[in-house]
Structures are given as C-alpha cells and as structure tokens.
Design a protein around this motif. Structure first.
Motif, PDB file in Angstrom:
ATOM      1  N   GLY A  86     -14.092  52.710  23.485  1.00 55.78           N
ATOM      2  CA  GLY A  86     -15.153  53.472  24.132  1.00 55.78           C
ATOM      3  C   GLY A  86     -14.915  53.650  25.614  1.00 55.78           C
ATOM      4  O   GLY A  86     -13.839  53.416  26.137  1.00 55.78           O
ATOM      5  N   ARG A  87     -15.967  54.058  26.297  1.00 59.95           N
ATOM      6  CA  ARG A  87     -15.915  54.399  27.714  1.00 59.95           C
ATOM      7  C   ARG A  87     -16.713  53.388  28.518  1.00 59.95           C
ATOM      8  O   ARG A  87     -17.743  52.914  28.084  1.00 59.95           O
ATOM      9  CB  ARG A  87     -16.510  55.801  27.892  1.00 59.95           C
ATOM     10  CG  ARG A  87     -16.482  56.303  29.302  1.00 59.95           C
ATOM     11  CD  ARG A  87     -17.034  57.689  29.383  1.00 59.95           C
ATOM     12  NE  ARG A  87     -16.031  58.592  28.818  1.00 59.95           N
ATOM     13  CZ  ARG A  87     -16.165  59.896  28.813  1.00 59.95           C
ATOM     14  NH1 ARG A  87     -17.231  60.462  29.278  1.00 59.95           N
ATOM     15  NH2 ARG A  87     -15.226  60.659  28.302  1.00 59.95           N
ATOM     16  N   TRP A  88     -16.218  53.065  29.730  1.00 63.13           N
ATOM     17  CA  TRP A  88     -17.004  52.228  30.625  1.00 63.13           C
ATOM     18  C   TRP A  88     -18.356  52.880  30.841  1.00 63.13           C
ATOM     19  O   TRP A  88     -18.451  54.097  31.016  1.00 63.13           O
ATOM     20  CB  TRP A  88     -16.333  52.110  31.982  1.00 63.13           C
ATOM     21  CG  TRP A  88     -15.209  51.138  32.082  1.00 63.13           C
ATOM     22  CD1 TRP A  88     -14.848  50.180  31.192  1.00 63.13           C
ATOM     23  CD2 TRP A  88     -14.289  51.043  33.167  1.00 63.13           C
ATOM     24  NE1 TRP A  88     -13.757  49.504  31.642  1.00 63.13           N
ATOM     25  CE2 TRP A  88     -13.392  50.009  32.852  1.00 63.13           C
ATOM     26  CE3 TRP A  88     -14.135  51.736  34.351  1.00 63.13           C
ATOM     27  CZ2 TRP A  88     -12.360  49.642  33.704  1.00 63.13           C
ATOM     28  CZ3 TRP A  88     -13.111  51.369  35.195  1.00 63.13           C
ATOM     29  CH2 TRP A  88     -12.242  50.328  34.874  1.00 63.13           C
ATOM     30  N   PRO A  89     -19.420  52.102  30.886  1.00 62.63           N
ATOM     31  CA  PRO A  89     -20.749  52.698  31.055  1.00 62.63           C
ATOM     32  C   PRO A  89     -21.051  53.160  32.480  1.00 62.63           C
ATOM     33  O   PRO A  89     -21.996  53.907  32.693  1.00 62.63           O
ATOM     34  CB  PRO A  89     -21.686  51.566  30.646  1.00 62.63           C
ATOM     35  CG  PRO A  89     -20.905  50.322  30.880  1.00 62.63           C
ATOM     36  CD  PRO A  89     -19.461  50.672  30.645  1.00 62.63           C
ATOM     37  N   ILE A  90     -20.274  52.703  33.458  1.00 63.17           N
ATOM     38  CA  ILE A  90     -20.528  53.076  34.848  1.00 63.17           C
ATOM     39  C   ILE A  90     -19.222  53.516  35.517  1.00 63.17           C
ATOM     40  O   ILE A  90     -18.138  53.193  35.053  1.00 63.17           O
ATOM     41  CB  ILE A  90     -21.138  51.907  35.662  1.00 63.17           C
ATOM     42  CG1 ILE A  90     -20.193  50.704  35.640  1.00 63.17           C
ATOM     43  CG2 ILE A  90     -22.516  51.545  35.145  1.00 63.17           C
ATOM     44  CD1 ILE A  90     -20.588  49.585  36.564  1.00 63.17           C
TER      45      ILE A  90
END
Length: 108
Positions: A86-90
């Motif tokens: 997934g992608r870093w949230p920030i």
C-alpha cells in the motif's frame, strides 16, 4: 499511531554552491544520492518521482516540490507506494539546504 522521524545529515565541501546544487537540485543529481531513479520538475508544484527496487519488488516515491530557491534550498513532500503493502498515509518532507561560510559549502 505514526511516530514522526527526523533524520539530519550535515556535509561540508570546498565545492562552490553551484557545483553542489548540480547534485541536489536535479533529478539526475538526486539519482546519484538516492536509491532509485529520480525524476524532478524543479519548480514549485513540480512533480517528484523516484523508482527503485527493494528485496520484495519495486517501490515508487511520489510527491511535489514545495519550495525551491536555486542554489540554496529544495523542499519536497513525498510518500511511498509499495504495491503489495500500500501507500504511506502521509507525505514526508525532505529539505535540502545549502549555504556558504568561509571556504566551505554546507549541505544539510
């Protein structure tokens, strides 16, 4: 909960500001410092992208140029996209600053 991390390096060289900027103010130069191939549009709002490999596959860092003042400063906001994780949230800020004192150029 995410915990902020701060990493700082301070380098000194006898090279001029413009010579050092060549290595930190362009995609080609950053590709030699960072782990992946870097694309950089060196204008405020410009695109940043870094692609590379890690042990389990490809990673992609994407972001924007927040500030640029050649040859003194480059500020990026980036985040990681690892397909299966997934992608870093920030977004993470990266600041590169240069200044000259006496006979030395400082890079931080």
């Amino acid at each position: 909960m995410l915990t902020p991390t701060f990493i700082e390096h301070h380098l000194k060289t006898e090279q001029s500001l413009s010579e050092v900027w060549r290595w930190v103010g362009s995609g080609e130069g950053l590709s030699r410092w960072f782990t992946g191939e870097v694309y950089l549009e060196p204008v405020v709002g410009g695109r940043y992208e870094e692609r590379g490999q890690y042990p389990h596959g490809e990673f992609i860092l994407q972001g924007r140029v927040l500030q640029i003042c050649e040859p003194l400063m480059l500020v990026l906001a980036i985040r990681l996209d690892m397909h299966e994780l997934g992608r870093w949230p920030i977004y993470t800020p990266i600041e590169i600053k240069l200044w000259r004192t006496d006979e030395l150029t400082h890079l931080k």
